[in-house]
Design a protein around this motif. Structure first.
Motif, PDB file in Angstrom:
ATOM      1  N   ARG A 295       7.109  -3.154  -3.718  1.00  0.00           N
ATOM      2  CA  ARG A 295       6.348  -3.439  -2.488  1.00  0.00           C
ATOM      3  C   ARG A 295       6.955  -4.644  -1.757  1.00  0.00           C
ATOM      4  NH1 ARG A 295       0.852  -1.673  -1.543  1.00  0.00           N
ATOM      5  NH2 ARG A 295       1.371  -2.601   0.447  1.00  0.00           N
ATOM      6  N   ILE A 296       7.310  -5.665  -2.551  1.00  0.00           N
ATOM      7  CA  ILE A 296       7.890  -6.882  -1.960  1.00  0.00           C
ATOM      8  C   ILE A 296       9.221  -6.554  -1.278  1.00  0.00           C
ATOM      9  CG2 ILE A 296       8.956  -9.119  -2.554  1.00  0.00           C
ATOM     10  CD1 ILE A 296       6.703  -9.428  -4.659  1.00  0.00           C
ATOM     11  N   ILE A 299       8.669  -4.960   2.008  1.00  0.00           N
ATOM     12  CA  ILE A 299       8.181  -5.885   3.047  1.00  0.00           C
ATOM     13  C   ILE A 299       9.336  -6.756   3.572  1.00  0.00           C
ATOM     14  CG2 ILE A 299       6.661  -7.889   3.504  1.00  0.00           C
ATOM     15  CD1 ILE A 299       4.770  -6.680   1.283  1.00  0.00           C
ATOM     16  N   LEU A 300      10.212  -7.169   2.650  1.00  0.00           N
ATOM     17  CA  LEU A 300      11.267  -8.117   3.038  1.00  0.00           C
ATOM     18  C   LEU A 300      12.528  -7.429   3.572  1.00  0.00           C
ATOM     19  CD1 LEU A 300      10.964 -10.831   0.237  1.00  0.00           C
ATOM     20  CD2 LEU A 300       9.992 -10.846   2.542  1.00  0.00           C
ATOM     21  N   ALA A 301      12.624  -6.111   3.372  1.00  0.00           N
ATOM     22  CA  ALA A 301      13.861  -5.391   3.751  1.00  0.00           C
ATOM     23  C   ALA A 301      14.305  -5.646   5.195  1.00  0.00           C
ATOM     24  CB  ALA A 301      13.694  -3.900   3.490  1.00  0.00           C
ATOM     25  N   ASN A 395       3.923 -13.028   6.292  1.00  0.00           N
ATOM     26  CA  ASN A 395       3.542 -11.847   5.507  1.00  0.00           C
ATOM     27  C   ASN A 395       2.755 -12.291   4.280  1.00  0.00           C
ATOM     28  OD1 ASN A 395       4.991  -9.712   6.940  1.00  0.00           O
ATOM     29  ND2 ASN A 395       6.838 -10.800   6.259  1.00  0.00           N
ATOM     30  N   ILE A 396       1.743 -11.495   3.939  1.00  0.00           N
ATOM     31  CA  ILE A 396       0.984 -11.783   2.704  1.00  0.00           C
ATOM     32  C   ILE A 396       0.804 -10.485   1.931  1.00  0.00           C
ATOM     33  CG2 ILE A 396      -1.281 -12.418   1.770  1.00  0.00           C
ATOM     34  CD1 ILE A 396      -1.500 -14.559   3.713  1.00  0.00           C
ATOM     35  N   LEU A 397       1.098 -10.539   0.626  1.00  0.00           N
ATOM     36  CA  LEU A 397       0.791  -9.393  -0.239  1.00  0.00           C
ATOM     37  C   LEU A 397      -0.254  -9.855  -1.249  1.00  0.00           C
ATOM     38  CD1 LEU A 397       1.214  -6.556  -1.461  1.00  0.00           C
ATOM     39  CD2 LEU A 397       3.123  -7.507  -2.780  1.00  0.00           C
ATOM     40  N   ASP A 398      -1.411  -9.208  -1.208  1.00  0.00           N
ATOM     41  CA  ASP A 398      -2.531  -9.580  -2.084  1.00  0.00           C
ATOM     42  C   ASP A 398      -2.593  -8.538  -3.204  1.00  0.00           C
ATOM     43  OD1 ASP A 398      -4.954 -10.168  -3.211  1.00  0.00           O
ATOM     44  OD2 ASP A 398      -6.112 -10.134  -1.347  1.00  0.00           O
ATOM     45  N   LEU A 417      -1.885  -5.091   0.928  1.00  0.00           N
ATOM     46  CA  LEU A 417      -2.778  -5.087  -0.236  1.00  0.00           C
ATOM     47  C   LEU A 417      -2.261  -4.100  -1.271  1.00  0.00           C
ATOM     48  CD1 LEU A 417      -5.577  -5.884  -1.432  1.00  0.00           C
ATOM     49  CD2 LEU A 417      -6.565  -4.019  -0.067  1.00  0.00           C
ATOM     50  N   LEU A 418      -2.208  -4.527  -2.538  1.00  0.00           N
ATOM     51  CA  LEU A 418      -1.870  -3.592  -3.612  1.00  0.00           C
ATOM     52  C   LEU A 418      -2.932  -2.493  -3.634  1.00  0.00           C
ATOM     53  CD1 LEU A 418      -0.006  -3.387  -6.368  1.00  0.00           C
ATOM     54  CD2 LEU A 418      -2.193  -3.873  -7.411  1.00  0.00           C
TER      55      LEU A 418
END
Ligand code: SAJ
Length: 423
Positions: A295-296, A299-301, A395-398, A417-418
């Protein structure tokens, strides 16, 4: 019950609170540990474990004169073994600490003694390992020495409450052993104390943690399916749990700690062909850090140049300082293996570890992504407004459904969100 001398071997997460509890209920406790630092701290009336109220209880116990620590066991009425049973790299139980602890009791054993194993152990440990070692004393085990397994069941973060309130199981090598040990724990246990045989007690303890592991694996599988379906797993679980006979656990970045991430292997080791669901659940939970890494990466790609990730929480779960088997540590290792991401960590619970932790505002400076790994209560007060101003990409991944996505989006963050697809 008459005042007893109780020798507790292993002064860790279970041994120390148990020692302090017995001591403050009038028994004389000899705490034994191989670690000099643990002994010095305890004799100075200090608790080296971060656990609510434990410092106060330890202080009271030591000041009362009922609790002292030393390196080797001594003569006593009761011996309680509370040493770790870690897992070896080949996923079999490392019983060396239990074996050494039992051997250390033998020279001090006398008729009338009681020996209790508290450490979580593979079924058969009391009958096949403990009893034969104790028999080397020449005493008749079961006649002159009573032996039982009484597994600890307390939840880190609530240890002192659960030590008293939880129901307890005592599995004796015979009925007399079980009854004597029940009387001993009645000193402070307010829950019911159920009697059984040693192997059943060993199996119960492992199955309690395995049940939780399987339930969490189920939740994690649902999270991955929900991401693919484009729905929110947290809503699915919340609504399913409105059913009177459904109680699904929460998904997350994986299962850590020295118990749930470890104990199921003790039964897989003994019954590899029969433990299909149990082994799969373990592997499912162990695969979650890799899923979070995917997932990370997604998002960062689109972001060019050196990328920075800020991780909130590195312990194995909320509001503890324990890093053992933490899925967030596995996540960090995976991120470092796969990419040259720069990683900063925020965790106010972690001190004196190899992980350098920073204040949130410093850690987030120039960052492209904040990952909420652990839902520490203190993180509810984080100042995302100031942090938004210092991040390079907001960006935030919860991974725990802990943060308020709506509020963060109002501050200009992309909230991921996961268990809910958004990339
Ligand atoms: N977790 C999830 N989803 C959940 C619940 C937990 O992902 O819904 C994760 C946590 O974040 C953590 C891991 O699972 O990484 C384990 O946490 P936990 O709070 O479930 O359990 P432990 O390991 O702290 O304590 C467990 C408890 N066992 C049970 O609840 C059946 C405790 O009662 C035991 O005494 C302890 O193991 C032990 O010593 O065996």
């Amino acid at each position: 019950m008459k005042r007893k001398t109780i020798c507790i071997i292993g002064l860790g997460y279970i041994g120390l609170p148990t020692a302090a509890m017995f001591a403050t209920h009038g028994h004389k406790i000899i705490g034994v540990d191989v670690n000099d630092y643990v002994i010095t701290a305890l004799n100075d009336a200090r608790s080296i474990i971060e656990e609510p109220y434990l410092d106060i209880l330890v202080q009271a116990a030591v000041k009362s004169g009922n609790l002292k620590a030393q390196k080797v066991p001594d003569e006593a009425d009761v011996f309680i073994i509370a040493v770790p049973t870690p897992i070896k790299p080949n996923k079999t139980a490392d019983m060396s600490f239990v074996i050494e602890a039992t051997q250390s009791i033998v020279p001090h054993l006398r008729a009338g003694n009681v020996v209790v194993l508290e450490s979580t152990s593979p079924p058969g440990t009391v009958d096949d390992i403990i009893v034969p070692i104790l028999a080397e004393s020449g005493l008749e085990i079961g006649e002159q020495v009573m032996v039982a397994h009484s597994p600890e069941r307390v939840l880190p973060g609530r240890i002192l409450i659960e030590l008293v309130e939880n129901n307890r199981i005592v599995g004796g090598i015979n009925q007399r052993s079980a009854e004597v040990v029940k009387d001993l724990y009645k000193t402070f246990v307010k829950g019911e104390i159920y009697l059984t045989d040693a192997k059943t007690a060993e199996m119960c303890k492992i199955m309690e943690n395995t049940y939780r592991d399987v339930n969490i694996a189920f939740a994690n599988e649902l999270a991955i399916i929900s991401e693919k379906m484009g729905i929110n797993v947290w809503d699915v679980i919340k609504l399913c749990n409105k059913h009177p006979r459904v109680n699904i656990s929460q998904p997350g970045p994986g299962v850590g700690g020295h118990c749930i991430a470890v104990d199921p292997w003790f039964i897989v080791e003994k019954y590899p062909d029969e433990t299909q669901i149990i082994a799969l659940a373990r592997r499912t939970n162990d695969s979650m850090p890799a899923h979070v890494t995917d997932r990370i990466d997604a998002i960062l790609a689109p972001i060019d140049g050196p990328r920075k990730i800020t991780i909130l929480g590195v312990t194995y779960k909320q509001d503890v300082d324990d890093l053992r088997e933490s899925p967030i540590i596995h996540l960090i290792e995976l991120l470092q293996q796969r990419h040259d991401y720069q990683i900063s960590i925020v965790d106010p619970h972690v001190k004196n570890s190899k992980f350098e932790t920073e204040e949130f505002i410093d850690a987030a400076r120039g960052s492209d992504l904040v990952v909420l790994g652990v839902q520490h209560k203190v993180f509810a007060e984080l100042d995302f407004k100031s942090v938004a101003a210092v991040m390079r990409n907001k960006n935030i991944l919860d991974t725990r459904n802990f943060l308020n996505g709506k509020e963060l989006e109002d501050l200009g963050f992309q909230y991921y969100l996961l268990g809910q697809y958004k990339n």
